[in-house]
Design a protein around this motif. Structure first.
Motif, PDB file in Angstrom:
ATOM      1  N   ALA A   1      -8.198  40.560  -4.578  1.00  9.78           N
ATOM      2  CA  ALA A   1      -7.605  39.230  -4.701  1.00  9.78           C
ATOM      3  C   ALA A   1      -6.409  39.073  -3.762  1.00  9.78           C
ATOM      4  CB  ALA A   1      -7.181  38.982  -6.146  1.00  9.78           C
ATOM      5  N   LYS A   2      -5.612  40.119  -3.635  1.00 10.22           N
ATOM      6  CA  LYS A   2      -4.466  40.086  -2.719  1.00 10.22           C
ATOM      7  C   LYS A   2      -4.911  39.764  -1.298  1.00 10.22           C
ATOM      8  CE  LYS A   2      -1.270  43.329  -0.515  1.00 10.22           C
ATOM      9  NZ  LYS A   2      -0.794  44.736  -0.496  1.00 10.22           N
TER      10      LYS A   2
ATOM     11  N   VAL B   1      -5.081  32.773  -9.068  1.00  8.01           N
ATOM     12  CA  VAL B   1      -4.211  32.928  -7.897  1.00  8.01           C
ATOM     13  C   VAL B   1      -4.994  33.054  -6.592  1.00  8.01           C
ATOM     14  CG1 VAL B   1      -2.220  33.836  -9.134  1.00  8.01           C
ATOM     15  CG2 VAL B   1      -4.049  35.400  -8.455  1.00  8.01           C
ATOM     16  N   THR B   2      -6.297  32.884  -6.665  1.00 11.31           N
ATOM     17  CA  THR B   2      -7.111  32.872  -5.443  1.00 11.31           C
ATOM     18  C   THR B   2      -7.657  31.482  -5.151  1.00 11.31           C
ATOM     19  OG1 THR B   2      -8.978  33.654  -6.786  1.00 11.31           O
ATOM     20  CG2 THR B   2      -7.776  35.311  -5.504  1.00 11.31           C
TER      21      THR B   2
ATOM     22  N   ALA C   1       0.384  29.848   0.411  1.00 11.82           N
ATOM     23  CA  ALA C   1       0.115  30.210  -0.980  1.00 11.82           C
ATOM     24  C   ALA C   1       1.046  31.316  -1.448  1.00 11.82           C
ATOM     25  CB  ALA C   1      -1.337  30.653  -1.134  1.00 11.82           C
ATOM     26  N   THR C   2       1.442  32.186  -0.540  1.00  5.57           N
ATOM     27  CA  THR C   2       2.302  33.302  -0.918  1.00  5.57           C
ATOM     28  C   THR C   2       3.745  32.874  -1.146  1.00  5.57           C
ATOM     29  OG1 THR C   2       2.488  33.805   1.457  1.00  5.57           O
ATOM     30  CG2 THR C   2       0.891  35.087   0.167  1.00  5.57           C
TER      31      THR C   2
ATOM     32  N   ILE D   1       1.990  31.851  -8.124  1.00  2.47           N
ATOM     33  CA  ILE D   1       1.189  32.926  -7.535  1.00  2.47           C
ATOM     34  C   ILE D   1       1.996  34.218  -7.491  1.00  2.47           C
ATOM     35  CG2 ILE D   1       0.158  33.732  -5.368  1.00  2.47           C
ATOM     36  CD1 ILE D   1      -0.985  30.950  -4.978  1.00  2.47           C
TER      37      ILE D   1
ATOM     38  N   TYR E   1       0.965  37.553  -9.777  1.00  2.00           N
ATOM     39  CA  TYR E   1       0.709  38.844  -9.151  1.00  2.00           C
ATOM     40  C   TYR E   1       1.735  39.887  -9.606  1.00  2.00           C
ATOM     41  CZ  TYR E   1      -3.078  37.708  -5.903  1.00  2.00           C
ATOM     42  OH  TYR E   1      -4.296  37.385  -5.361  1.00  2.00           O
TER      43      TYR E   1
ATOM     44  N   TYR F   1      -7.580  38.259  -0.411  1.00  2.00           N
ATOM     45  CA  TYR F   1      -8.090  36.887  -0.361  1.00  2.00           C
ATOM     46  C   TYR F   1      -6.933  35.891  -0.347  1.00  2.00           C
ATOM     47  CZ  TYR F   1     -11.051  32.854  -1.167  1.00  2.00           C
ATOM     48  OH  TYR F   1     -11.702  31.650  -1.025  1.00  2.00           O
ATOM     49  N   THR F   2      -5.965  36.092  -1.208  1.00  2.00           N
ATOM     50  CA  THR F   2      -4.839  35.159  -1.296  1.00  2.00           C
ATOM     51  C   THR F   2      -4.058  35.105   0.015  1.00  2.00           C
ATOM     52  OG1 THR F   2      -4.599  35.379  -3.687  1.00  2.00           O
ATOM     53  CG2 THR F   2      -2.641  34.711  -2.477  1.00  2.00           C
ATOM     54  N   THR F   3      -3.835  36.271   0.631  1.00  2.00           N
ATOM     55  CA  THR F   3      -3.028  36.314   1.852  1.00  2.00           C
ATOM     56  C   THR F   3      -3.774  35.818   3.081  1.00  2.00           C
ATOM     57  OG1 THR F   3      -3.633  38.651   2.137  1.00  2.00           O
ATOM     58  CG2 THR F   3      -1.533  38.168   1.029  1.00  2.00           C
TER      59      THR F   3
ATOM     60  N   THR G   1      -6.344  31.669   0.499  1.00  2.00           N
ATOM     61  CA  THR G   1      -5.862  30.723  -0.508  1.00  2.00           C
ATOM     62  C   THR G   1      -4.859  29.747   0.110  1.00  2.00           C
ATOM     63  OG1 THR G   1      -6.168  32.374  -2.247  1.00  2.00           O
ATOM     64  CG2 THR G   1      -4.752  30.514  -2.767  1.00  2.00           C
TER      65      THR G   1
END
Length: 435
Positions: free
Chosen positions: A285-286, A384-385, A306-307, A312, A316, A288-290, A293
């Motif tokens: 997921a990390k 969070v994704t 997103a970060t 979020i 995390y 994907y988010t970075t 997302t």
């Protein structure tokens, strides 16, 4: 004990091709020599598996290639004695290796965990000669060991004569057995159902008919389906912990507390691949988010990335903290396993049931925590994704499906109750097939 060349009656489904991983046989020909080396090897295996884990899971083929990869890596031997070619690492390292592989592929982490358990069964419920003989057989041949062990159902019956025990019946679950070289059988004596016998036999026998009917929502590559067992015999010398002369449990082996270690050892295998799956989900997921997302543009406090989103970062951080705590608890239980086995393996009769009870409750705590946090993390990462992370091609759902499937193995509610009695009344659980 040579493996007989006997055709298998059952028709196996299509399987993954071991040739896909052929390069690793030479790449990993030299095995690690210390704990850190074995953990790095496990990370390498997880890295290989993670590349196409979602696609392989969706294809749902019999995992012959994946077992071949485990063989190439040497991880099947991590607990085995050096004199036979093993890594001679303690259980704490074995548990961490399971965890690392499960990060990349929960199914293969589970297959490795069950193998490490079954390959050491004779060290817990067998006599010294059996433990040594089977370890030599397994490690020198780099065998993968599966199991047909489900004591909840007395569906595998044992008859016997002066020379052999004979298994007939059925097992609903046989994790890894259909792709194994050896299989651990567990059954009840037909006229004494309270007495069970474990034996390790070659898998490739016509009397072992796998049904290849494992088609569950998760852990799809574990070959955990049912099997029919007909006329499979083993000499009395292979009946783990039984006296050949009396045809009864050997009191020096099975009449003491030490065999009761088998169940906490099993439960800690489970908890470590739960933990690995959850850690794998968070890492997936990390990434994907970075990379994919997007920030939410209608929150009134709009962010570019997103970060930068508060919710979020907060989510995390919370998941990370809880998984760190779960890892610390699992490592504590693994260290206690090392202490217990190291202290009593060569003096089994001295092992007190009270120490078993204390370790069992520590292991139960790990089971509760890894179940709770694992389910929460593997479901919560979608928050969070983002919606695009639900696409089938992303494969983020496999982590939740894997952990949800196995956490139903035995109800965690009973572990909570058990821990409640321990905390309030200082009662240790009576050793059973599930405590």
């Amino acid at each position: 004990m040579a493996t007989p060349v006997v055709p298998v009656i059952s028709q196996a489904p299509s399987a993954t091709d071991p040739a896909v991983y052929a390069e690793y046989e030479s790449k990993w020909a030299t095995y690690p020599t210390d704990a850190q080396g074995w953990l790095e090897r496990a990370r390498e295996v997880a890295g290989v598996l993670s590349v196409d884990a979602a696609a392989r899971e969706k294809a749902n083929k019999s995992p012959k290639a994946e077992v071949a990869l485990l063989k190439h890596s040497g991880l099947l031997k991590v607990l085995g004695p050096k004199k036979y070619g093993g890594g001679e690492q303690p259980w704490s390292v074995g548990y961490k290796v399971i965890r690392e592989v499960a990060k990349g592929d929960g199914s293969i982490g589970m297959l490795l965990g069950y193998h490490l358990l079954w390959s050491r069964t004779a060290h817990v419920v067998g006599n010294d000669e059996q433990a040594e003989r089977f370890q030599k057989l397994i490690i020198e041949n780099n065998y993968y060991v599966g199991g047909a062990v489900n004591p909840r159902d007395n569906d595998l019956k044992i008859t016997y004569d002066d020379s052999n025990i004979i298994y007939n019946g059925f097992k609903n679950f046989t994790t890894g057995a259909a792709v194994s070289d050896l299989i651990v059988l567990e059954g009840a004596i037909h006229d004494r159902p309270e007495e069970h016998i474990f034996a390790i036999v070659p898998t490739a026998q016509a009397g072992i008919q796998f049904h290849y009917n494992w088609d569950n929502v998760g852990l799809r590559l574990t070959e955990s389906g049912s099997a029919k067992i007909e006329g499979i015999s083993a000499p009395w010398t292979d009946a783990l912990g039984w006296d050949v002369a009396t045809k009864k449990p050997d009191p020096a082996v099975l009449g003491i507390s030490f065999p009761a270690l088998l169940l906490p050892t099993i439960q800690l295998v489970f908890s470590n691949f739960y933990l690995g799956i959850a850690l794998g989900a968070l890492d997936f997921a990390k990434k994907y988010t970075t990379t994919s997302t997007r920030a939410w543009p209608y929150g009134g406090d709009n962010k570019e990335k997103a970060t930068d989103e508060f919710y979020i970062l907060s989510t995390y951080g919370n998941f990370f903290a809880h998984l760190r705590a779960a890892e610390a608890l699992a490592n504590q239980a693994g260290a206690e396993a090392d202490r217990i086995y190291g202290t009593y393996q060569n003096n089994r009769a001295a092992f007190p049931i009270e120490e078993r009870g204390e370790w069992a409750e520590l292991v139960a705590s790990v089971k509760v925590v890894t179940t709770d946090v694992g389910l929460r993390v593997t479901a919560g990462v979608f928050e969070v994704t983002g919606s695009r992370a639900t696409a089938s091609k992303v494969g983020l759902d496999r982590f939740w499906r894997d952990i949800r499937t196995h956490t139903l193995h035995d109800p965690v509610a009973y572990k909570n109750r058990e821990l409640g009695r321990y905390f309030l009344l200082r009662e240790h659980p009576e050793p059973t097939w599930y405590t």
